[in-house]
Write an enzyme that holds these catalytic residues in place. Structure first.
Site, PDB file in Angstrom:
ATOM      1  N   LEU A   1      -3.102  35.271  -2.718  1.00  0.00           N
ATOM      2  CA  LEU A   1      -2.117  34.258  -3.224  1.00  0.00           C
ATOM      3  C   LEU A   1      -0.931  35.121  -3.569  1.00  0.00           C
ATOM      4  O   LEU A   1      -0.824  36.349  -3.915  1.00  0.00           O
ATOM      5  CB  LEU A   1      -2.669  33.725  -4.799  1.00  0.00           C
ATOM      6  CG  LEU A   1      -1.417  33.176  -5.534  1.00  0.00           C
ATOM      7  CD1 LEU A   1      -1.088  31.717  -5.033  1.00  0.00           C
ATOM      8  CD2 LEU A   1      -1.901  33.127  -6.987  1.00  0.00           C
TER       9      LEU A   1
ATOM     10  N   ASP B   1       8.614  25.179 -18.840  1.00  0.00           N
ATOM     11  CA  ASP B   1       9.463  25.039 -20.275  1.00  0.00           C
ATOM     12  C   ASP B   1       8.851  24.335 -21.261  1.00  0.00           C
ATOM     13  O   ASP B   1       7.806  23.641 -20.983  1.00  0.00           O
ATOM     14  CB  ASP B   1      10.651  24.116 -19.505  1.00  0.00           C
ATOM     15  CG  ASP B   1      12.087  24.128 -20.557  1.00  0.00           C
ATOM     16  OD1 ASP B   1      11.954  25.036 -21.500  1.00  0.00           O
ATOM     17  OD2 ASP B   1      12.806  23.107 -20.339  1.00  0.00           O
TER      18      ASP B   1
ATOM     19  N   HIS C   1       5.810  31.271 -26.810  1.00  0.00           N
ATOM     20  CA  HIS C   1       5.882  32.219 -25.748  1.00  0.00           C
ATOM     21  C   HIS C   1       4.566  32.903 -25.305  1.00  0.00           C
ATOM     22  O   HIS C   1       4.000  33.150 -24.248  1.00  0.00           O
ATOM     23  CB  HIS C   1       7.014  33.317 -25.759  1.00  0.00           C
ATOM     24  CG  HIS C   1       8.371  32.593 -25.814  1.00  0.00           C
ATOM     25  ND1 HIS C   1       8.764  31.667 -25.065  1.00  0.00           N
ATOM     26  CD2 HIS C   1       9.355  32.857 -26.566  1.00  0.00           C
ATOM     27  CE1 HIS C   1      10.027  31.441 -25.091  1.00  0.00           C
ATOM     28  NE2 HIS C   1      10.677  32.004 -26.175  1.00  0.00           N
TER      29      HIS C   1
HETATM   30  C1  IPE Z   1      14.687  27.352 -17.631  1.00  0.00           C
HETATM   31  O1  IPE Z   1      14.404  26.855 -18.977  1.00  0.00           O
HETATM   32  C2  IPE Z   1      14.396  28.690 -17.389  1.00  0.00           C
HETATM   33  C3  IPE Z   1      13.140  29.245 -17.539  1.00  0.00           C
HETATM   34  C4  IPE Z   1      11.791  28.409 -17.672  1.00  0.00           C
HETATM   35  C5  IPE Z   1      12.718  30.534 -17.442  1.00  0.00           C
HETATM   36  P1  IPE Z   1      15.519  26.711 -20.041  1.00  0.00           P
HETATM   37  O2  IPE Z   1      14.685  26.136 -21.238  1.00  0.00           O
HETATM   38  O3  IPE Z   1      16.476  28.257 -20.352  1.00  0.00           O
HETATM   39  O4  IPE Z   1      16.377  25.779 -19.305  1.00  0.00           O
HETATM   40  P2  IPE Z   1      17.572  24.795 -19.958  1.00  0.00           P
HETATM   41  O5  IPE Z   1      18.819  25.899 -20.353  1.00  0.00           O
HETATM   42  O6  IPE Z   1      17.339  24.281 -21.248  1.00  0.00           O
HETATM   43  O7  IPE Z   1      18.069  24.092 -18.842  1.00  0.00           O
HETATM   44  C1  IPE Z   2      10.523  28.365 -21.678  1.00  0.00           C
HETATM   45  O1  IPE Z   2      10.495  27.755 -22.837  1.00  0.00           O
HETATM   46  C2  IPE Z   2      10.443  30.011 -21.552  1.00  0.00           C
HETATM   47  C3  IPE Z   2      11.663  30.474 -21.186  1.00  0.00           C
HETATM   48  C4  IPE Z   2      12.798  30.237 -21.013  1.00  0.00           C
HETATM   49  C5  IPE Z   2      11.655  32.089 -21.120  1.00  0.00           C
HETATM   50  P1  IPE Z   2      11.741  27.737 -23.895  1.00  0.00           P
HETATM   51  O2  IPE Z   2      11.495  28.974 -24.459  1.00  0.00           O
HETATM   52  O3  IPE Z   2      12.983  27.319 -23.146  1.00  0.00           O
HETATM   53  O4  IPE Z   2      11.169  26.298 -24.710  1.00  0.00           O
HETATM   54  P2  IPE Z   2      12.086  25.302 -25.310  1.00  0.00           P
HETATM   55  O5  IPE Z   2      12.908  24.474 -24.134  1.00  0.00           O
HETATM   56  O6  IPE Z   2      12.983  25.930 -26.391  1.00  0.00           O
HETATM   57  O7  IPE Z   2      10.863  24.280 -26.197  1.00  0.00           O
HETATM   58 MG    MG Z   3      13.701  25.559 -22.469  1.00  0.00          MG
END
Ligand code: IPE
Ligand code: IPE
Ligand code: MG
Length: 249
Positions: free
Chosen positions: A130, A19, A36
């Site tokens: 792995l 995240d 990303h």
């Molecule tokens: C969780 O991240 C899902 C992934 C990392 C793929 P999110 O950024 O979507 O989580 P929430 O919604 O903030 O909890």
């Molecule tokens: C995690 O990073 C990647 C996915 C959920 C695909 P985020 O896109 O949730 O990044 P933040 O939480 O907005 O910083």
């Molecule tokens: Mg996020």
């Protein structure tokens, strides 16, 4: 001070919620897609580190069943990134002995992505160094629902009786039931929640949360998490004294 007998070896299975890509980009005044893309580089680094250290399984949360709620162009970008990354990386993963597998409802993905997923799994099926599991369109509740459906079907067909359902029988119906349960869970990006990741499988996993945003997560960060893990005492319901005795036995 932690005594030597308290020290865990390397986790066999690490599960990560990657995240913070969006915030990483925003903090640099860059658009979210850049975050990303940088996140994919962290995936490569962490996979390599796990191979080198001898971790047996790595499960990465790449797209949750709730992430469809994001703006359409961000969802499309992420799908495109999956396709691009798979095409680019599968050869090297295969050469490095990585067995790739996807968990989650892949039927919702674009056809070309589904084909690539199936092909990459087939190509790497025999590898043993792995197990790399990508959770995509995955949700812990989806996983449990799927297990319920399968059990209901088995009961309906007469193969299984409801009185015979045990925790082990349910566990066998869950995704990645052939792998050791995750020993260590890592969530980057500062949030302290599970966000519908592996709900069943994390029952006794050690949970590590870090403020570091996923694109900034590197081998040093992984080492920090591993050191933290090494100093946890895993009691599984027992007392600390019992665990010490068992280790000494
Ligand atoms: C969780 O991240 C899902 C992934 C990392 C793929 P999110 O950024 O979507 O989580 P929430 O919604 O903030 O909890
Ligand atoms: C995690 O990073 C990647 C996915 C959920 C695909 P985020 O896109 O949730 O990044 P933040 O939480 O907005 O910083
Ligand atoms: Mg996020």
């Amino acid at each position: 001070m932690v005594s030597d007998s308290n020290v865990n070896s390397l986790p066999r299975h690490i599960a990560i919620i990657m995240d913070g890509n969006g915030r990483w980009a925003r903090s640099r005044m860059l658009p979210r897609p850049v975050g990303h893309r940088e996140g994919v580089k962290s995936v490569r680094r962490v996979v390599e580190a796990c191979i080198n250290k001898g971790v047996r399984a790595l499960t990465l949360f790449a797209f949750s069943s709730e992430n469809w709620r994001r703006p359409t162009d961000e969802v499309s970008l992420i799908m495109g990134l999956f396709v691009h990354t798979l095409k680019k990386e599968v050869g090297a993963l295969d050469r490095n002995g990585v067995k790739l597998r996807f968990i989650g409802d892949r039927a919702a993905f674009p056809a070309n992505l589904q084909t690539l997923i199936n092909e990459s799994e087939a190509q790497t099926r025999a590898n043993t160094r792995l197990d790399l599991v990508i959770a995509a369109n995955y949700g812990g509740q989806w996983d449990i629902t799927r297990a319920f459906k399968s059990l209901a079907g088995r009961i309906q067909s007469g193969e299984l009786h409801s009185e015979d359902i045990t925790t082990d029988i349910i566990a066998d119906e869950m995704s990645i039931s052939d792998l050791p349960l995750p020993d260590l869970f890592i969530r980057t990006g500062g949030e302290q929640r599970i966000s519908n990741f592996l709900l069943w499988q994390l029952a006794y996993t050690e949970l590590y949360f870090t403020e570091v945003l996923w694109p900034a997560f590197d081998e040093r960060q992984l080492d920090e998490a591993l050191l933290w893990y090494a100093n946890r005492q895993r009691r599984f319901g027992r007392t600390g004294d019992q665990v010490e005795q068992l280790k000494g036995a």
